[in-house]
Design an enzyme around this catalytic site. Structure first.
Site, PDB file in Angstrom:
ATOM      1  N   GLU A 160     -15.721   4.508   4.434  1.00 28.52           N
ATOM      2  CA  GLU A 160     -14.285   4.956   3.922  1.00 28.52           C
ATOM      3  C   GLU A 160     -14.125   5.597   2.789  1.00 28.52           C
ATOM      4  OE1 GLU A 160     -12.309   0.983   3.874  1.00 28.52           O
ATOM      5  OE2 GLU A 160     -13.113   0.197   5.271  1.00 28.52           O
ATOM      6  N   ASN A 167       0.952  -1.325   0.004  1.00 26.56           N
ATOM      7  CA  ASN A 167       0.098  -0.260   0.024  1.00 26.56           C
ATOM      8  C   ASN A 167       0.846   1.224  -0.140  1.00 26.56           C
ATOM      9  OD1 ASN A 167      -2.429  -1.493   0.370  1.00 26.56           O
ATOM     10  ND2 ASN A 167      -2.043  -1.873   2.238  1.00 26.56           N
ATOM     11  N   HIS A 189      -7.033   4.862   2.283  1.00 24.79           N
ATOM     12  CA  HIS A 189      -6.492   4.739   1.040  1.00 24.79           C
ATOM     13  C   HIS A 189      -6.829   5.707  -0.020  1.00 24.79           C
ATOM     14  CE1 HIS A 189      -5.607   0.259   1.808  1.00 24.79           C
ATOM     15  NE2 HIS A 189      -6.693   0.600   2.555  1.00 24.79           N
ATOM     16  N   HIS A 240     -13.818  -1.368   7.148  1.00 28.34           N
ATOM     17  CA  HIS A 240     -12.808  -2.206   7.905  1.00 28.34           C
ATOM     18  C   HIS A 240     -12.799  -2.572   9.334  1.00 28.34           C
ATOM     19  CE1 HIS A 240      -8.319  -2.581   9.006  1.00 28.34           C
ATOM     20  NE2 HIS A 240      -8.234  -2.592   7.842  1.00 28.34           N
ATOM     21  N   LYS A 285       0.408   3.801   4.849  1.00 31.30           N
ATOM     22  CA  LYS A 285       0.180   3.402   3.554  1.00 31.30           C
ATOM     23  C   LYS A 285       0.950   4.634   2.495  1.00 31.30           C
ATOM     24  CE  LYS A 285      -3.400   0.287   5.117  1.00 31.30           C
ATOM     25  NZ  LYS A 285      -4.641   0.359   5.640  1.00 31.30           N
ATOM     26  N   SER A 302     -10.911  -0.544   1.211  1.00 35.15           N
ATOM     27  CA  SER A 302      -9.632  -1.108   1.035  1.00 35.15           C
ATOM     28  C   SER A 302      -9.902  -2.293   0.256  1.00 35.15           C
ATOM     29  CB  SER A 302      -9.223  -1.422   2.394  1.00 35.15           C
ATOM     30  OG  SER A 302     -10.181  -2.393   3.131  1.00 35.15           O
ATOM     31  N   ASP A 312     -13.060   7.181   6.803  1.00 32.24           N
ATOM     32  CA  ASP A 312     -11.562   6.471   6.884  1.00 32.24           C
ATOM     33  C   ASP A 312     -10.894   6.879   5.580  1.00 32.24           C
ATOM     34  OD1 ASP A 312      -9.663   4.748   6.462  1.00 32.24           O
ATOM     35  OD2 ASP A 312     -10.353   3.523   8.155  1.00 32.24           O
TER      36      ASP A 312
HETATM   37  C1  LIG Z   1      -5.112  -0.366   6.734  1.00 28.54           C
HETATM   38  C2  LIG Z   1      -6.179   0.335   7.214  1.00 28.54           C
HETATM   39  C3  LIG Z   1      -6.350   0.836   8.417  1.00 28.54           C
HETATM   40  C4  LIG Z   1      -5.416   0.502   9.603  1.00 28.54           C
HETATM   41  O1  LIG Z   1      -4.423   1.591   9.465  1.00 28.54           O
HETATM   42  P1  LIG Z   1      -2.958   1.032  10.169  1.00 28.54           P
HETATM   43  O2  LIG Z   1      -2.248   2.444   9.980  1.00 28.54           O
HETATM   44  O3  LIG Z   1      -2.256   0.099   9.120  1.00 28.54           O
HETATM   45  O4  LIG Z   1      -3.181   0.245  11.292  1.00 28.54           O
HETATM   46  C5  LIG Z   1      -7.635   1.427   8.791  1.00 28.54           C
HETATM   47  N1  LIG Z   1      -8.732   1.632   8.033  1.00 28.54           N
HETATM   48  C6  LIG Z   1      -8.656   1.114   6.864  1.00 28.54           C
HETATM   49  C7  LIG Z   1      -9.726   1.360   5.891  1.00 28.54           C
HETATM   50  C8  LIG Z   1      -7.444   0.350   6.534  1.00 28.54           C
HETATM   51  O5  LIG Z   1      -7.475  -0.213   5.328  1.00 28.54           O
END
Ligand SMILES: *Cc1c(COP(=O)(O)O)cnc(C)c1O
Length: 375
Positions: free
Chosen positions: A178, A48, A210, A134, A230, A182, A207
């Site tokens: 989101e 990512n 991504h 997520h 990411k 993801s 969130d």
């Molecule tokens: C990866 C991810 C997280 C967690 O983030 P990290 O910093 O890797 O703990 C939270 N929400 C989504 C949608 C993700 O893909």
């Protein structure tokens, strides 16, 4: 064997029988989009690191300098002695990037999502979340003890129906979704959801793990959660919001109050990554361009983000196709339940500014070759 080990072994066997057992494969990320597994170099379409920053020499140099100056760890919660100056500088940068007055760092994105809902809602309140949210968003919602209802994925009408029916009985209401999903790579209709949230006096949390860099989608929610882990090539999580909300979380978010501050090197790396993105904006748009090139060549629906799923159905088949691609020198990990719903196993391709045109061409040819098996 004692009952604990017997339990673990039985459970593992059940997972194995359903192709759902997971295991770790030693993998070194050696720079660019390359990884080394069992002595073999593969081009990864499973990282990512969207903007190719985890190995950027400026980002690495900033992390090294921070270690030299501030040490390897933060040594305590930020509220105790762990609040090094770099953390505050990074919060200011993240807040500005999200057009918010303030931001707060967390140890990871996962920890942020576990910590935010319980600081805002409780018994007697309502959380409405997209059904594909997520795992850590579900976890945070559960920890809050507010009532939880899931709306159908990106289904604005269903969300409205739930708000009309359920909102009046709840004291406070939090909506969670989101920006970019993801495992599906599609985008939430953040603008319309934000309007709906306003009408029903619900608080919208998006969130953005991504979504960073999708410059044509700059609708900001009151609660903008994100990750440093990411696109920014570092590690850590954050929330950007109003000053009073950030003040409240500084006192109430348990994953902030009771957890050690982010290592200085992680903050420094993320700051340097933001500088690189300012200086080299092509990095922000390149992943989506490559993803679109790939979907167009294969006749898939146009990519909406750097993430492209190829649905294959059964977990076992996804594993086989992933192994086929690995034989072609490509790392494309199979995504299986419970990360995705049963029967919806897939290959998930993540495009990065670190990929060359030739990498994407190689992938396209290899995937076209196995596509017959998928159809
Ligand atoms: C990866 C991810 C997280 C967690 O983030 P990290 O910093 O890797 O703990 C939270 N929400 C989504 C949608 C993700 O893909």
């Amino acid at each position: 064997m004692d009952s604990l080990d017997a339990f673990a072994c039985e459970h593992l066997e059940r997972l194995e029988a359903r192709s759902l057992r997971r295991s770790l494969t030693p993998t070194e990320r050696t720079g660019g989009a390359f990884v080394v597994r069992a002595g073999r170099r593969l081009v990864s379409f499973s990282c990512n690191d969207y903007f190719g920053l985890a190995h950027d020499r400026r980002v690495k140099a900033a992390a090294v300098a921070a270690v030299e100056r501030f040490g390897a760890g933060a040594a305590a919660s930020r509220l105790v002695t762990g609040s090094h100056p770099m953390a505050q500088a990074l919060e200011a940068r993240l807040a500005a990037a999200k057009h918010k007055p303030a931001a707060l760092l967390f140890g990871s994105g996962y920890l942020a999502n576990l910590s935010i809902p319980p600081a805002l809602v409780a018994d007697g309140d309502l959380i409405l979340l997209d059904e594909l949210s997520h795992a850590c968003m579900l976890g945070g919602a559960k920890l809050s003890s507010a009532r939880q209802l899931r709306f159908r994925h990106n289904d604005f009408a269903h969300l409205r129906e739930l708000l009309v029916r359920e909102r009046p009985a709840a004291r406070r209401c939090l909506i969670m979704t989101e920006r970019v999903f993801s495992m599906d790579g599609d985008r939430a209709p953040v603008g319309p959801i934000r309007e709906l949230a306003q009408i029903h006096d619900a608080w919208l949390m998006v969130d953005d793990a991504h979504g960073l860099g999708l410059v044509d989608d700059d609708v900001h929610a009151p609660l903008e959660m994100g990750t440093l882990s990411k696109g920014l090539g570092s590690y850590g999580g954050y929330l950007a919001a109003s000053a009073p909300v950030i003040e409240l979380l500084t006192s109430r978010a348990r994953g902030f109050v009771y957890s050690t501050g982010l290592p200085p090197a992680s903050a420094a790396a993320a700051l340097a990554a933001l500088d690189v993105l300012d200086a080299e904006p092509w990095r922000l748009t390149r992943p989506l361009e490559l993803a679109r090139r790939f979907t167009s060549a294969l006749g898939l629906p146009p990519a909406q983000s750097a993430i492209v799923p190829l649905m294959v159905g059964e977990a076992e088949r996804a594993l086989r196709l992933s192994a086929d691609l690995e034989a072609h020198g490509l790392l494309v990990v199979a995504i299986r339940p419970p990360t995705v719903p049963a029967g919806k196993a897939r290959l998930r391709f993540a495009f990065s500014a670190a990929h060359t045109d030739a990498d994407v061409e190689h992938l396209t040819v290899a995937v076209a070759g196995i596509a017959a098996a998928v159809a």
